[in-house]
Design an enzyme around this catalytic site. Structure first.
Site, PDB file in Angstrom:
ATOM      1  CG  ASP A  31      -1.986  -1.004   1.193  1.00 30.86           C
ATOM      2  OD1 ASP A  31      -2.181  -1.598   0.122  1.00 30.86           O
ATOM      3  OD2 ASP A  31      -2.632  -1.226   2.235  1.00 30.86           O
TER       4      ASP A  31
HETATM    5  P1  NAP Z   1       0.895  -3.962   3.178  1.00 28.44           P
HETATM    6  O1  NAP Z   1       0.165  -3.023   2.301  1.00 28.44           O
HETATM    7  O2  NAP Z   1       0.146  -4.616   4.277  1.00 28.44           O
HETATM    8  O3  NAP Z   1       1.557  -5.083   2.238  1.00 28.44           O
HETATM    9  C1  NAP Z   1       2.414  -6.026   2.763  1.00 28.44           C
HETATM   10  C2  NAP Z   1       2.863  -6.933   1.637  1.00 28.44           C
HETATM   11  O4  NAP Z   1       3.887  -7.773   2.172  1.00 28.44           O
HETATM   12  C3  NAP Z   1       1.774  -7.838   1.112  1.00 28.44           C
HETATM   13  O5  NAP Z   1       1.358  -7.423  -0.164  1.00 28.44           O
HETATM   14  C4  NAP Z   1       2.395  -9.243   1.096  1.00 28.44           C
HETATM   15  O6  NAP Z   1       2.309  -9.784  -0.227  1.00 28.44           O
HETATM   16  C5  NAP Z   1       3.851  -9.003   1.484  1.00 28.44           C
HETATM   17  N1  NAP Z   1       4.367  -9.997   2.429  1.00 28.44           N
HETATM   18  C6  NAP Z   1       3.756 -10.520   3.503  1.00 28.44           C
HETATM   19  N2  NAP Z   1       4.546 -11.425   4.093  1.00 28.44           N
HETATM   20  C7  NAP Z   1       5.688 -11.466   3.374  1.00 28.44           C
HETATM   21  C8  NAP Z   1       6.882 -12.211   3.491  1.00 28.44           C
HETATM   22  N3  NAP Z   1       7.087 -13.107   4.475  1.00 28.44           N
HETATM   23  N4  NAP Z   1       7.865 -12.006   2.585  1.00 28.44           N
HETATM   24  C9  NAP Z   1       7.672 -11.120   1.572  1.00 28.44           C
HETATM   25  N5  NAP Z   1       6.565 -10.402   1.411  1.00 28.44           N
HETATM   26  C10 NAP Z   1       5.582 -10.564   2.309  1.00 28.44           C
HETATM   27  O7  NAP Z   1       2.156  -3.281   3.862  1.00 28.44           O
HETATM   28  P2  NAP Z   1       2.709  -1.784   3.814  1.00 28.44           P
HETATM   29  O8  NAP Z   1       3.018  -1.381   2.405  1.00 28.44           O
HETATM   30  O9  NAP Z   1       3.772  -1.723   4.849  1.00 28.44           O
HETATM   31  O10 NAP Z   1       1.481  -0.891   4.238  1.00 28.44           O
HETATM   32  C11 NAP Z   1       1.015  -0.868   5.563  1.00 28.44           C
HETATM   33  C12 NAP Z   1      -0.498  -0.824   5.552  1.00 28.44           C
HETATM   34  O11 NAP Z   1      -0.966  -1.063   6.876  1.00 28.44           O
HETATM   35  C13 NAP Z   1      -1.034   0.529   5.105  1.00 28.44           C
HETATM   36  O12 NAP Z   1      -2.224   0.360   4.361  1.00 28.44           O
HETATM   37  C14 NAP Z   1      -1.346   1.210   6.436  1.00 28.44           C
HETATM   38  O13 NAP Z   1      -2.344   2.201   6.319  1.00 28.44           O
HETATM   39  C15 NAP Z   1      -1.813   0.024   7.253  1.00 28.44           C
HETATM   40  N6  NAP Z   1      -1.685   0.231   8.713  1.00 28.44           N
HETATM   41  C16 NAP Z   1      -0.526   0.711   9.230  1.00 28.44           C
HETATM   42  C17 NAP Z   1      -0.434   0.944  10.578  1.00 28.44           C
HETATM   43  C18 NAP Z   1       0.826   1.531  11.168  1.00 28.44           C
HETATM   44  O14 NAP Z   1       0.753   2.155  12.210  1.00 28.44           O
HETATM   45  N7  NAP Z   1       1.981   1.299  10.559  1.00 28.44           N
HETATM   46  C19 NAP Z   1      -1.493   0.642  11.407  1.00 28.44           C
HETATM   47  C20 NAP Z   1      -2.653   0.075  10.855  1.00 28.44           C
HETATM   48  C21 NAP Z   1      -2.724  -0.126   9.499  1.00 28.44           C
HETATM   49  P3  NAP Z   1       2.409 -11.367  -0.448  1.00 28.44           P
HETATM   50  O15 NAP Z   1       1.305 -11.966   0.356  1.00 28.44           O
HETATM   51  O16 NAP Z   1       2.250 -11.558  -1.904  1.00 28.44           O
HETATM   52  O17 NAP Z   1       3.750 -11.795   0.045  1.00 28.44           O
END
Ligand code: NAP
Length: 461
Positions: A388
């Protein structure tokens, strides 16, 4: 210790807490900030032990021993990926302490016939915020630990039921202030607050819990402020206010970085986002897979590289492998930076903490606004488990649920290498055009293994 000395110690503790908060604002001084806060807490506890109202040290010693036995494993052995639920549990314990103090003070005052309106008002607020935070935090813990279903658990009229519970708790509070010895009103308020905490958190999706945890942190702070007024303790008032306000600021900052209004957060409509999101927003296209050998060759001969960590890095615990690969590339003359998105991962500062743990120098961790200007001159952006936070739809597709969310402009780099396991979506559940961009190559596999393999190949290149 005289009362003056106790108050002076509290002043010193308050100064240490405020300095700690300041130091916690930067990755390179955060560790020092934690030490200042711990020292401040020790000063406050020791000063309180000399308080004239303490009647027995035995129970305090028992409580301290139980706390230490429970706290040590929580601090030492809980993995970084489980930090949000650990924090939720700590808030539940903190709020439970405030609630129990409130109940104890009320019963003591009730038996002695010394309850007056102002004390009862403070006690009411204490048990209201405390009770709500205990059950709310336990629900958040259950969802994050996957003991409870992570999906939003709702029923028809949920918001109306919550509003009625809130009104009932407020009614009990008014009743109690008017008639301070009404035990029924006091008990009713504790029960309504606890039920409200439960129903407030259940309709929210598990992945949104970090925002809720931060908001509950703020409520725990307010409970501590009320406790401070109820038992006439200045340090509790100061620390509770710091806690309450920093929790609120953090919740607002997180909501902003996730592209949600704070109103949306407060009224519990969030968490449904992923479920309601359109299945796909991408224009279509094929992902182009690459091999470790090809990817390693590109990395070995690139001059400017930016690593972009995301939630997948935390899942696979690949932070050490990421740093090792970065070091190898730097040894060969490449310039490697690490891009930090404020909500990458699942808790604020998640990537900072992981990379700091792996020993990445702080000056190489670059915040989103600053690093975004550098992507255009970058040869390879290496996206590791991020989705994301690098999704261009946030800037280009007004129909996307994440439109407006600030993102890392990875697509500006000359080429992009994405390490992820497969075609899984991110937290928001939407497709990502970056992965089908012609300049992007996908290296499929667990991030840790892929980074290890890349390191071995870069060494040989
Ligand atoms: P993300 O959008 O959740 O994407 C994570 C990606 O990691 C997934 O597409 C997944 O694809 C891949 N993944 C998972 N396990 C893996 C592994 N072992 N090895 C390699 N790839 C792996 O993560 P992000 O880009 O960090 O975004 C964070 C999201 O969380 C945002 O939408 C944010 O708003 C939300 N959020 C953040 C917080 C905060 O405080 N940081 C709190 C609540 C929500 P595959 O399954 O294909 O591997």
């Amino acid at each position: 210790m005289s009362e003056i000395l106790i108050q002076l110690s509290y002043l010193l503790a308050a100064f240490l807490f405020i300095s700690a908060l300041r130091a916690l604002g930067r990755p390179d001084s955060a560790r020092h900030g934690m030490q200042l806060a711990a020292f401040g807490m020790a000063v406050a506890i020791v000063a309180t032990l000399f308080h004239a109202r303490i009647v027995s040290y035995e129970w305090i010693a028992v409580g301290a021993a139980v706390g230490a036995i429970a706290g040590y494993p929580l601090g030492m052995w809980v993995p970084m990926t489980a930090m949000p639920q650990r924090i939720a549990l700590s808030h539940a314990f903190g709020a439970l302490a405030a609630t129990l103090v409130g109940i104890g003070e009320y019963i003591t005052g009730f038996s002695a016939g010394t309850l007056d309106r102002s004390t009862v008002a403070a006690l009411s607020l204490e048990v209201f915020f405390g009770g709500l935070t205990v059950t709310g935090s336990l629900m958040a813990f259950g969802k994050l630990q996957e003991i409870l279903p992570g999906r939003p658990l709702t029923f028809r009229g949920q918001n109306a039921a919550n509003a009625q519970l809130f009104a009932a708790a407020c009614g009990c509070m008014v009743w109690l202030i008017a008639f301070p010895t009404q035990l029924l009103a006091f008990s009713g308020m504790v029960a309504f607050a606890a039920l409200l905490g439960l129903l407030f958190v259940l309709p929210i999706g598990g992945a949104d819990m970090p925002v809720v945890v931060s908001l509950l942190n703020s409520y725990a702070g307010l409970a501590a402020v009320a406790t401070g007024f109820a038992i006439d303790n200045n340090i509790l008032i100061i620390v509770g206010a710091l806690d309450g306000l920093s929790g609120l600021i953090l919740s607002i900052a997180m909501s902003k970085a996730m592209n949600r209004s704070f109103g949306n957060v407060l009224f519990g409509a969030f968490g449904a986002t992923a479920a309601n999101a359109p299945a796909a927003t991408a224009a279509g296209g094929e992902m182009s897979a690459t091999t470790t050998e090809d990817a390693a060759l590109r990395l070995a001969y690139a001059e400017r590289l930016i690593m972009v960590p995301g939630y997948g890095l935390a899942v696979s615990q690949a932070q050490h492998q990421m740093r090792e690969l970065g070091d190898l590339i730097e040894k060969r003359g490449g310039d490697v930076r690490y891009a930090i998105h404020p909500v990458a991962g699942r808790m604020p500062g998640h990537m900072n903490v992981l990379l700091a743990e792996a020993g990445v120098p702080y000056d190489k961790l670059i915040d989103m606004d600053e690093i975004n200007e550098r992507f255009v001159e970058t040869d390879v952006a290496i996206v590791v488990g991020a989705n994301d936070v690098v999704n261009p739809a946030a800037r280009t597709n007004p129909g996307s649920p994440i439109f407006g969310m600030p993102i890392l402009k990875v697509e500006d780099a000359k080429s992009v290498l994405v390490l992820k396991r497969g075609k899984g979506k991110g937290f928001s559940g939407v497709e990502n055009d970056l992965f089908v961009d012609p300049k992007t190559s996908m290296l499929f596999g667990d991030a840790r293994q892929s980074l290890l393999d890349l390191g071995l190949q870069v060494k040989e290149a």
